[in-house]
Design an enzyme around this catalytic site. Structure first.
Site, PDB file in Angstrom:
ATOM      1  N   ARG A   1      -1.571  30.774 -15.698  1.00 29.66           N
ATOM      2  CA  ARG A   1      -2.421  31.297 -14.275  1.00 29.66           C
ATOM      3  C   ARG A   1      -3.108  32.823 -14.358  1.00 29.66           C
ATOM      4  O   ARG A   1      -2.541  33.534 -15.511  1.00 29.66           O
ATOM      5  CB  ARG A   1      -0.905  31.935 -13.182  1.00 29.66           C
ATOM      6  CG  ARG A   1      -0.470  32.481 -13.778  1.00 29.66           C
ATOM      7  CD  ARG A   1       0.989  32.623 -12.452  1.00 29.66           C
ATOM      8  NE  ARG A   1       0.096  33.472 -11.303  1.00 29.66           N
ATOM      9  CZ  ARG A   1       1.089  33.504 -10.450  1.00 29.66           C
ATOM     10  NH1 ARG A   1       2.433  33.395 -10.603  1.00 29.66           N
ATOM     11  NH2 ARG A   1       0.681  33.857  -9.100  1.00 29.66           N
TER      12      ARG A   1
ATOM     13  N   LYS B   1       0.918  35.097  -2.601  1.00 23.57           N
ATOM     14  CA  LYS B   1       0.179  35.048  -0.972  1.00 23.57           C
ATOM     15  C   LYS B   1       1.684  36.065  -0.510  1.00 23.57           C
ATOM     16  O   LYS B   1       1.190  37.098   0.691  1.00 23.57           O
ATOM     17  CB  LYS B   1       0.124  33.806  -0.558  1.00 23.57           C
ATOM     18  CG  LYS B   1      -0.654  32.367  -0.622  1.00 23.57           C
ATOM     19  CD  LYS B   1      -0.732  31.793  -0.649  1.00 23.57           C
ATOM     20  CE  LYS B   1      -0.164  30.617  -1.034  1.00 23.57           C
ATOM     21  NZ  LYS B   1      -1.037  28.856  -0.778  1.00 23.57           N
TER      22      LYS B   1
ATOM     23  N   GLU C   1      -0.527  25.049  -0.349  1.00 23.77           N
ATOM     24  CA  GLU C   1       0.324  25.193   0.206  1.00 23.77           C
ATOM     25  C   GLU C   1      -0.363  25.730   2.145  1.00 23.77           C
ATOM     26  O   GLU C   1      -0.771  27.360   1.812  1.00 23.77           O
ATOM     27  CB  GLU C   1       1.703  25.542   0.378  1.00 23.77           C
ATOM     28  CG  GLU C   1       2.339  26.087   1.587  1.00 23.77           C
ATOM     29  CD  GLU C   1       4.171  26.445   1.169  1.00 23.77           C
ATOM     30  OE1 GLU C   1       5.067  26.158   2.206  1.00 23.77           O
ATOM     31  OE2 GLU C   1       4.218  26.192   0.106  1.00 23.77           O
TER      32      GLU C   1
END
Length: 592
Positions: free
Chosen positions: A284, A294, A50
């Site tokens: 992850r 982020k 994104e």
């Protein structure tokens, strides 16, 4: 609590081949099975960032896996920007993401896509699902939706046992009414938040994700690509699987937090009757002494805790690049960490180990002095200089040698002289001898002090029979120190970086002394940056290109920064020290 992974690194350097990707067996087996059964004829993966921030090292693992798995099976990987959240997205982030992925060595060729280009396609699929009686327009507010689902906004992602949810009073609207209301939503006839489109699944489902999730919401927000042409935007859980289907993605590889979303991913594909992409999850990357989100990185930038997204203390790819990390070292690290289905915390020391392995082979050696102290060689003729030979990289014979200037006055590190030496101190002190790197053995004869008692210069004599590389007549010393000629040295600014956070798990926050809840910024390391304005180095440091890597002998690895210091002097960032804490940890544990 996640455990720290312990796996000794192999050599870094060249691009890591697909077959070297550790722990990919479970993904590869799924793909092999799919191909053998004819479910897919080719492998097509995607990396779907994104554009609401810069990529960090956790994203490196994600796109490393997607690109390398595609390569392993002779397929391709798309770069798709999942840009259906207009409040936070911007072209600057798109450009930063493309720059970073390319710098890491990956090329998506002509396979660049934007979810915002699929707006009409997604809208038509939503209409299709409404016509099947599987979606409805709801008038409940966000807070009311959460209450009806059996949870609250604060813990809406909690998947522990909860009481069954309740159906919305608008759930049984007719297909015709829902179609009309959804068209009016698109036409802008309702206020923001006044209505949503929700999937009609099961309000008693044990997985909260499946309790009639929102598909579309009203947002009058200018979109960086589509402008004001849309006032309704799809939610990620609706958009993502259908964008995958639009592109014919065979295997949608994503991190483990999306595992509970997989039933919904598959539900939307079935209801929309589109290409059946398969979602596969992996753990992850979690790295010690930093944050990997982020959202939190943006807070550090916005609140000026760091100088920007590319601050060398940040775990962003741009920050690591500016710090002096190489793509080869990062790929080696990600490859060796590998893929698993279990969350764990990887030690920053292991990343530094991979970096040293790479820089040790590629970085040229130079001499620089960070905290200078004058060394005067009393029996060297004033005004005379000598050119000596220095090795550029002992790990790479092809790097050759360079010439360094030796003169009567030199700069040495202040810590390389002690008036009263501590035990086992083998550097300079009155009466002691050391070798000057690539030069001669010198013996300390005295030192000068100013009125405040500060040592301003050290005095020595040199032995002309002890030139480095020549027969010294059997004379040996225990210490060797580096130096630069005071006559030829160039001033540089050195920036010494440490970990951004002072604790291993930055998000584990203790209450503040006054009893109020703490924040992750409470764990910031106040000593994460030290700027040294008046350092000196060899002349070649002024000619080096930005991002050129060097080993400052005895001090660590440094990289030239884009910034300039006072009077235009070059700035060098310390990338990592020479001490390998990871290898020592592994040796002590007996692990490999």
């Amino acid at each position: 609590m996640a455990s720290t992974e312990n796996a000794k690194g192999e050599a870094a350097g060249a691009a890591v081949p697909s077959a070297a990707l550790a722990g990919t067996d479970f993904i590869s087996e799924f793909i092999k099975e799919d191909l053998a059964q004819g479910r897919y004829s080719q492998v097509l993966t995607r990396f779907p960032p994104e554009p609401n921030g810069w990529l960090h090292i956790g994203h490196c693992k994600a796109f490393f896996i997607s690109f390398e798995i595609a390569k392993l099976f002779g397929g391709k990987c798309n770069l798709r920007f999942d840009d259906t959240n207009p409040e936070k997205e911007d072209y600057s982030y798109v450009n930063a993401i493309k720059r970073d992925v390319k710098w890491m060595g990956y090329d998506w060729e002509d396979r660049e896509f934007f979810a915002s280009d699929y707006s009409e396609f997604l809208y038509e699929l939503a209409v299709k699902i409404i016509k099947k009686g599987s979606a409805y327009v709801d008038d409940l507010s966000e807070r009311e939706i959460s209450e009806y689902r059996g949870t609250t906004v604060a813990d809406k992602n909690n998947i522990t046992e909860t009481p069954p949810g309740r159906n919305s009073p608008y759930r049984d609207r007719s297909v015709e009414e829902n179609l009309e209301l959804f068209a009016k939503m698109r036409a802008g006839e309702f206020k923001d938040g006044e209505k949503t489109l929700r999937a009609k699944i099961d309000m008693t489902h044990p997985n909260l994700i499946m309790r009639d999730p929102v598909m579309y919401r009203i947002r009058r927000q200018h979109h960086y690509r589509t402008g004001d042409s849309w006032c309704i935007y799809p939610m990620y859980d609706f958009q993502h699987p259908l964008s995958d289907a639009k592109e014919g993605i065979s295997h949608s590889l994503c991190s483990l937090e999306f595992e509970i979303h997989r039933p919904l991913y598959e539900w939307f594909i079935r209801e929309a009757e589109v290409f059946p992409s398969r979602q596969i999850e992996f753990a992850r990357l979690n790295l010690s002494h930093t944050v990997m989100s982020k959202r939190w990185l943006l807070k550090l930038v916005q609140n000026n805790y760091v100088s920007g997204w590319d601050d060398p203390r940040m775990p962003t790819i741009a920050g690591l690049r500016r710090r002096g990390y190489t793509p080869q070292a990062i790929r080696s690290f990600v490859s060796q960490v590998g893929i698993s289905k279990t969350e764990s915390m990887v030690s920053l020391a292991f990343l530094e180990f991979c970096l040293r392995e790479d820089l040790n082979r590629r970085a040229l050696r130079v001499m620089a002095v960070l905290r200078p102290l004058k060394l005067i060689i009393e029996n060297w003729k004033e005004g005379e200089t000598e050119e000596l030979s220095a090795v550029n990289n002992p790990e790479d014979p092809s790097a050759g040698n360079r010439r360094v200037t030796f003169s009567r006055e030199l700069w040495i590190e202040r810590e390389d002289f002690e008036e009263v030496p501590p035990p086992k101190y083998f550097r300079l002190f009155p009466g002691n001898s050391v070798r000057l790197r690539y030069a001669y053995i010198v013996t300390c004869t005295g030192f000068d002090k100013d009125a405040g008692g500060n040592i301003t210069a050290v005095r020595c004599t040199y032995d002309p029979q002890t030139k480095s590389g020549s027969d010294t007549g059997g004379r040996k010393v225990k210490g060797t120190i580096h130096w630069v000629s005071a006559e030829r040295a160039v001033p540089i600014q050195a920036r010494l970086y440490d970990t951004l956070f002072s604790v291993e798990r930055a998000m584990e926050v203790a209450p503040r002394p006054d009893g109020s809840p703490g924040e992750f910024t409470d764990n910031l390391n106040p000593n994460s940056l030290e700027v040294i304005e008046n350092a000196y180095g060899e002349p070649l440091l002024t000619e080096a290109a930005v991002e050129a890597n060097f080993q400052f002998e005895r001090l660590g690895y440094f990289v030239r920064d884009p910034d300039s210091g006072a009077d235009g002097r070059p700035v060098y960032n310390r990338t990592v020290g020479l001490r390998d804490t990871w290898a020592k940890t592994v040796a002590k544990s007996g692990g490999a």
